[in-house]
Design a protein around this motif. Structure first.
Motif, PDB file in Angstrom:
ATOM      1  N   ARG A  39       5.615 -14.564   3.103  1.00 15.82           N
ATOM      2  CA  ARG A  39       6.729 -13.717   3.509  1.00 15.82           C
ATOM      3  C   ARG A  39       6.324 -12.258   3.345  1.00 15.82           C
ATOM      4  NH1 ARG A  39      10.762 -16.201  -0.395  1.00 15.82           N
ATOM      5  NH2 ARG A  39      10.271 -18.339   0.009  1.00 15.82           N
ATOM      6  N   PRO A  40       6.921 -11.381   4.132  1.00 17.37           N
ATOM      7  CA  PRO A  40       6.600  -9.960   3.938  1.00 17.37           C
ATOM      8  C   PRO A  40       7.176  -9.463   2.622  1.00 17.37           C
ATOM      9  CG  PRO A  40       8.355 -10.196   5.535  1.00 17.37           C
ATOM     10  CD  PRO A  40       7.861 -11.586   5.221  1.00 17.37           C
ATOM     11  N   PRO A  41       6.503  -8.541   1.965  1.00 18.08           N
ATOM     12  CA  PRO A  41       7.046  -8.027   0.697  1.00 18.08           C
ATOM     13  C   PRO A  41       8.328  -7.246   0.936  1.00 18.08           C
ATOM     14  CG  PRO A  41       5.107  -6.791   1.361  1.00 18.08           C
ATOM     15  CD  PRO A  41       5.244  -7.928   2.321  1.00 18.08           C
ATOM     16  N   CYS A  42       9.294  -7.435   0.053  1.00 15.79           N
ATOM     17  CA  CYS A  42      10.569  -6.740   0.232  1.00 15.79           C
ATOM     18  C   CYS A  42      10.832  -5.712  -0.864  1.00 15.79           C
ATOM     19  CB  CYS A  42      11.725  -7.732   0.310  1.00 15.79           C
ATOM     20  SG  CYS A  42      11.892  -8.746  -1.143  1.00 15.79           S
ATOM     21  N   ARG A  43      10.119  -5.819  -1.981  1.00 14.21           N
ATOM     22  CA  ARG A  43      10.299  -4.859  -3.062  1.00 14.21           C
ATOM     23  C   ARG A  43       8.933  -4.416  -3.568  1.00 14.21           C
ATOM     24  NH1 ARG A  43      14.412  -8.781  -4.988  1.00 14.21           N
ATOM     25  NH2 ARG A  43      16.396  -7.914  -4.384  1.00 14.21           N
ATOM     26  N   PHE A  44       8.878  -3.175  -3.980  1.00 11.06           N
ATOM     27  CA  PHE A  44       7.637  -2.622  -4.513  1.00 11.06           C
ATOM     28  C   PHE A  44       7.930  -1.967  -5.845  1.00 11.06           C
ATOM     29  CE2 PHE A  44       7.329  -2.299   0.111  1.00 11.06           C
ATOM     30  CZ  PHE A  44       6.155  -3.003   0.330  1.00 11.06           C
ATOM     31  N   TRP A  45       7.014  -2.088  -6.779  1.00 10.52           N
ATOM     32  CA  TRP A  45       7.125  -1.343  -8.019  1.00 10.52           C
ATOM     33  C   TRP A  45       6.192  -0.158  -7.910  1.00 10.52           C
ATOM     34  CZ3 TRP A  45       4.096   0.670 -11.766  1.00 10.52           C
ATOM     35  CH2 TRP A  45       4.745   1.136 -12.895  1.00 10.52           C
ATOM     36  N   VAL A  46       6.740   1.006  -8.117  1.00  6.33           N
ATOM     37  CA  VAL A  46       5.933   2.225  -8.112  1.00  6.33           C
ATOM     38  C   VAL A  46       6.325   3.052  -9.326  1.00  6.33           C
ATOM     39  CG1 VAL A  46       5.538   2.349  -5.624  1.00  6.33           C
ATOM     40  CG2 VAL A  46       7.568   3.387  -6.588  1.00  6.33           C
ATOM     41  N   LYS A  48       7.423   6.306 -11.376  1.00  3.90           N
ATOM     42  CA  LYS A  48       8.431   7.313 -11.020  1.00  3.90           C
ATOM     43  C   LYS A  48       7.817   8.636 -10.587  1.00  3.90           C
ATOM     44  CE  LYS A  48       9.008   8.912 -15.739  1.00  3.90           C
ATOM     45  NZ  LYS A  48       9.927   9.156 -16.821  1.00  3.90           N
ATOM     46  N   ASP A  49       6.569   8.898 -10.956  1.00  9.04           N
ATOM     47  CA  ASP A  49       5.917  10.151 -10.580  1.00  9.04           C
ATOM     48  C   ASP A  49       5.094  10.042  -9.296  1.00  9.04           C
ATOM     49  OD1 ASP A  49       6.974  11.307 -12.849  1.00  9.04           O
ATOM     50  OD2 ASP A  49       5.226  10.798 -14.079  1.00  9.04           O
ATOM     51  N   THR A  50       5.198   8.944  -8.586  1.00  5.42           N
ATOM     52  CA  THR A  50       4.431   8.768  -7.354  1.00  5.42           C
ATOM     53  C   THR A  50       4.989   9.666  -6.266  1.00  5.42           C
ATOM     54  OG1 THR A  50       4.075   6.465  -7.945  1.00  5.42           O
ATOM     55  CG2 THR A  50       3.643   7.066  -5.668  1.00  5.42           C
ATOM     56  N   PRO A  51       4.132  10.445  -5.610  1.00  2.00           N
ATOM     57  CA  PRO A  51       4.625  11.302  -4.520  1.00  2.00           C
ATOM     58  C   PRO A  51       5.103  10.462  -3.335  1.00  2.00           C
ATOM     59  CG  PRO A  51       2.251  11.569  -4.831  1.00  2.00           C
ATOM     60  CD  PRO A  51       2.723  10.636  -5.882  1.00  2.00           C
ATOM     61  N   PRO A  52       6.082  10.958  -2.585  1.00  2.00           N
ATOM     62  CA  PRO A  52       6.664  10.174  -1.486  1.00  2.00           C
ATOM     63  C   PRO A  52       5.660   9.783  -0.402  1.00  2.00           C
ATOM     64  CG  PRO A  52       8.011  12.103  -1.958  1.00  2.00           C
ATOM     65  CD  PRO A  52       6.787  12.210  -2.793  1.00  2.00           C
ATOM     66  N   GLU A  53       4.641  10.585  -0.170  1.00  2.00           N
ATOM     67  CA  GLU A  53       3.684  10.246   0.892  1.00  2.00           C
ATOM     68  C   GLU A  53       2.795   9.066   0.512  1.00  2.00           C
ATOM     69  OE1 GLU A  53       2.094  13.653  -1.571  1.00  2.00           O
ATOM     70  OE2 GLU A  53       3.899  13.377  -0.402  1.00  2.00           O
ATOM     71  N   LEU A  54       2.735   8.722  -0.764  1.00  2.00           N
ATOM     72  CA  LEU A  54       1.934   7.585  -1.202  1.00  2.00           C
ATOM     73  C   LEU A  54       2.745   6.303  -1.351  1.00  2.00           C
ATOM     74  CD1 LEU A  54      -0.390   9.213  -3.875  1.00  2.00           C
ATOM     75  CD2 LEU A  54      -0.906   8.664  -1.499  1.00  2.00           C
ATOM     76  N   LEU A  55       4.050   6.377  -1.147  1.00  2.00           N
ATOM     77  CA  LEU A  55       4.887   5.187  -1.250  1.00  2.00           C
ATOM     78  C   LEU A  55       4.565   4.228  -0.112  1.00  2.00           C
ATOM     79  CD1 LEU A  55       8.341   6.729  -2.175  1.00  2.00           C
ATOM     80  CD2 LEU A  55       6.784   5.465  -3.660  1.00  2.00           C
ATOM     81  N   PRO A  56       4.540   2.926  -0.386  1.00  2.00           N
ATOM     82  CA  PRO A  56       4.290   1.962   0.686  1.00  2.00           C
ATOM     83  C   PRO A  56       5.448   1.931   1.673  1.00  2.00           C
ATOM     84  CG  PRO A  56       4.706   0.850  -1.397  1.00  2.00           C
ATOM     85  CD  PRO A  56       4.689   2.302  -1.674  1.00  2.00           C
ATOM     86  N   THR A  57       5.114   1.733   2.932  1.00  2.00           N
ATOM     87  CA  THR A  57       6.155   1.675   3.964  1.00  2.00           C
ATOM     88  C   THR A  57       6.624   0.244   4.133  1.00  2.00           C
ATOM     89  OG1 THR A  57       4.507   1.407   5.687  1.00  2.00           O
ATOM     90  CG2 THR A  57       5.216   3.655   5.181  1.00  2.00           C
ATOM     91  N   ARG A  58       7.864   0.114   4.496  1.00  2.00           N
ATOM     92  CA  ARG A  58       8.453  -1.199   4.704  1.00  2.00           C
ATOM     93  C   ARG A  58       9.242  -1.174   6.000  1.00  2.00           C
ATOM     94  NH1 ARG A  58      13.055  -3.987   1.072  1.00  2.00           N
ATOM     95  NH2 ARG A  58      14.321  -2.755   2.447  1.00  2.00           N
ATOM     96  N   GLU A  59       9.014  -2.180   6.819  1.00  2.00           N
ATOM     97  CA  GLU A  59       9.737  -2.247   8.090  1.00  2.00           C
ATOM     98  C   GLU A  59      11.170  -2.694   7.834  1.00  2.00           C
ATOM     99  OE1 GLU A  59       7.801  -4.520  11.051  1.00  2.00           O
ATOM    100  OE2 GLU A  59       5.836  -3.701  10.577  1.00  2.00           O
ATOM    101  N   GLN A  60      12.097  -2.065   8.515  1.00  2.88           N
ATOM    102  CA  GLN A  60      13.501  -2.409   8.375  1.00  2.88           C
ATOM    103  C   GLN A  60      13.862  -3.487   9.381  1.00  2.88           C
ATOM    104  OE1 GLN A  60      15.612  -1.268   6.059  1.00  2.88           O
ATOM    105  NE2 GLN A  60      13.942  -0.095   5.170  1.00  2.88           N
ATOM    106  N   GLY A  61      14.802  -4.326   9.007  1.00  2.00           N
ATOM    107  CA  GLY A  61      15.305  -5.331   9.921  1.00  2.00           C
ATOM    108  C   GLY A  61      14.507  -6.626   9.886  1.00  2.00           C
ATOM    109  N   PHE A  62      14.918  -7.528  10.746  1.00  2.00           N
ATOM    110  CA  PHE A  62      14.317  -8.863  10.806  1.00  2.00           C
ATOM    111  C   PHE A  62      13.079  -8.845  11.683  1.00  2.00           C
ATOM    112  CE2 PHE A  62      13.965 -12.981  12.933  1.00  2.00           C
ATOM    113  CZ  PHE A  62      13.819 -13.799  11.827  1.00  2.00           C
ATOM    114  N   LYS A  63      12.042  -9.495  11.216  1.00  3.80           N
ATOM    115  CA  LYS A  63      10.825  -9.624  12.000  1.00  3.80           C
ATOM    116  C   LYS A  63      10.320 -11.052  11.858  1.00  3.80           C
ATOM    117  CE  LYS A  63       6.192  -7.922  12.576  1.00  3.80           C
ATOM    118  NZ  LYS A  63       5.062  -7.310  11.898  1.00  3.80           N
TER     119      LYS A  63
END
Length: 113
Positions: A39-46, A48-63
């Motif tokens: 299954r695609p990952p739905c939650r990520f642990w990062v 708190k000091d991680t910059p926003p550009e390094l956050l993993p992207t997640r597709e919205q909606g059903f795929k």
């Protein structure tokens, strides 16, 4: 089954079967490759000091995931049997044998329908 369905070369399995021992056993014993459908990952642990550009992207909606429907369809076939719809049995061997019976019933209905 192996004598009748000799052309089976690939199986798709749920993430519950991703152990290396099972994959190696099936490959050595039956020469069948197992592909784990994840299954695609739905939650990520990062942190708190991680910059926003390094956050993993997640597709919205059903795929639709490739081959995931095959695994879910098989679970639906098994769960049509009342004995397998809940965990009634204490022994895993009993549940395993009822799964064999349920899938044999599916194959027989397909063969003689």
């Amino acid at each position: 089954m192996r004598t009748k369905y000799t052309k089976v070369k690939k199986m798709w399995a749920d993430m519950g079967y991703q152990g290396r021992n099972l994959k190696n056993h099936i490959k050595e014993e039956y020469d069948i490759d197992i592909e784990i459908v994840k299954r695609p990952p739905c939650r990520f642990w990062v942190h708190k000091d991680t910059p926003p550009e390094l956050l993993p992207t997640r597709e919205q909606g059903f795929k639709v995931q490739p081959r995931r429907w095959v695994v879910e369809r098989t679970f639906a076939w098994v769960n049509r049997n009342r004995r397998l719809s809940k965990e009634y049995d204490l022994l895993t061997t009993s549940t395993e044998n009822f799964i064999y019976l349920a899938m044999s019933r599916v194959m027989l209905k397909r063969e003689y329908a």
